[in-house]
Design a protein around this motif. Structure first.
Motif, PDB file in Angstrom:
ATOM      1  N   HIS A 274       0.851  -1.197   0.000  1.00 51.54           N
ATOM      2  CA  HIS A 274       0.000   0.000   0.000  1.00 51.54           C
ATOM      3  C   HIS A 274       0.881   1.240   0.000  1.00 51.54           C
ATOM      4  O   HIS A 274       1.982   1.212   0.537  1.00 51.54           O
ATOM      5  CB  HIS A 274      -0.934   0.000   1.220  1.00 51.54           C
TER       6      HIS A 274
ATOM      7  N   ARG B 220      -9.910  -0.973   7.264  1.00 50.53           N
ATOM      8  CA  ARG B 220     -10.904  -1.716   6.468  1.00 50.53           C
ATOM      9  C   ARG B 220     -10.600  -3.212   6.494  1.00 50.53           C
ATOM     10  O   ARG B 220     -11.500  -4.046   6.584  1.00 50.53           O
ATOM     11  CB  ARG B 220     -10.911  -1.203   5.020  1.00 50.53           C
TER      12      ARG B 220
ATOM     13  N   ARG C 109     -16.663   2.163  -5.425  1.00 55.52           N
ATOM     14  CA  ARG C 109     -15.971   3.445  -5.594  1.00 55.52           C
ATOM     15  C   ARG C 109     -16.780   4.424  -6.430  1.00 55.52           C
ATOM     16  O   ARG C 109     -16.603   5.642  -6.321  1.00 55.52           O
ATOM     17  CB  ARG C 109     -14.565   3.210  -6.166  1.00 55.52           C
TER      18      ARG C 109
END
Ligand code: ACO
Ligand code: LMR
Length: 264
Positions: A144, A155, A234
């Motif tokens: 990430h 999350r 999204r």
């Protein structure tokens, strides 16, 4: 007898010819009367069956958790720039959606494919990660830009907690966590990311729900249904970013010269 003219389209998920439309055979009135949620509708239209509530709730949690991640990520950035260029909602939305792919949000299917293959072949995390390295492929679902071993992705933790309480088995998730333990021993940025968490947990959902046979699971993984969860989720945030920019009457965006290295 009747002669059936050949059709040009075959469709198996919905039907609008009757008194009311149906999703995988379930009439709209049933969907409303039984208080179905968006997870149930996804089950019907994507998987062509009603899944148990703990599965549809998991789908809904994935969608809620992936709906947005601030203005700085690839998708939101594109959408904001497009909205500020005066473009309409659909253009702003799709310009953000188009960034979803192997690096950003679209690694769920590959994470599921590689984790499944590694589990099926009984590879240790070490063998799996090192074999990927040899092939020059980054492990999908790992890594990430801002999350770290000491700053985990909330999350991922929330999804893991849900699965821990509701899933009969978390075989693939456990494997993904073992992979993460190994990758974190190499570098602090190589955490299990939200794509990897959804990819591995969805494998556990498919196998543990008892609603899919092996061939169906293989087909879902091979076709690649799971990036759809991120795309759908999204879109909610990207639509929000479009409205936000319009509400704020933001002018045309131009990137500052100072932030570009002009070089030969
Ligand atoms: N597997 C193996 N090694 C990796 C991985 C990975 N998944 N990710 C990064 N590395 C290595 C890189 O090779 C690099 O080492 P090197 O400099 O010796 O080549 C080092 O870690 C640092 O990598 P960066 O390129 O700085 O990492 P960056 O922050 O740019 O990448 C990204 C982040 C794109 C998420 C990356 O980790 C990746 O490609 N992961 C796999 C795809 C993925 O899961 N994407 C979804 C992210 S979550 C989301 O978008 C919602
Ligand atoms: C996201 O959900 O958009 C993020 O995980 C990606 C990022 O770069 O933060």
């Amino acid at each position: 007898g009747k002669i059936r003219a050949p059709t040009h389209i075959i469709s198996t998920i919905s039907d609008d010819r009757g008194e009311e439309p149906t999703y995988a055979g379930v009439p709209m009135s049933t969907i409303v009367e039984r208080g179905y949620g968006v997870g149930d509708v996804i089950s019907l239209l994507w998987f062509k069956r009603s899944l148990p509530r703990y599965c549809t709730k998991f789908i809904e949690i994935c969608i809620m958790l992936c709906a947005d991640h601030g203005p700085c990520v690839s998708g939101a950035h594109n959408t904001i720039v497009t909205a500020r260029a005066g473009k309409d909602l659909v253009s702003s939305l799709v310009s953000g959606l188009l960034t979803i792919g192997p690096r950003f949000g679209g690694a769920i299917d590959d994470a599921a494919r590689y984790f499944k293959d590694a589990v099926d072949r009984g590879l240790t995390p070490y063998e799996f990660v090192e074999s990927m390295k040899k092939k020059g492929i980054r492990v999908p679902g790992i890594g990430h830009r801002i999350k770290r071993g000491d700053n985990r992705d909330k999350r991922v933790e929330l999804l893991q907690e849900y699965a821990h309480t509701h899933f009969p088995s978390q075989k693939h998730m456990d494997y993904a966590v073992q992979v993460e333990t190994y990758t974190l021993s190499k570098a602090n940025n190589l955490v299990l990311n939200v794509d990897g968490a959804i990819g591995s947990l969805f494998l556990d959902l498919l196998a543990g729900s008892g609603m899919f046979n092996k061939q169906e699971i293989d087909e879902i993984v091979e076709i690649g249904y799971l990036n759809g969860l991120f795309v759908l989720a999204r879109a909610i945030g990207l639509i929000g970013h479009t409205f936000d920019q319009k509400r704020l009457k933001q002018p045309l965006y131009r990137h500052p010269w100072e932030d570009v290295l002009y070089t030969k």
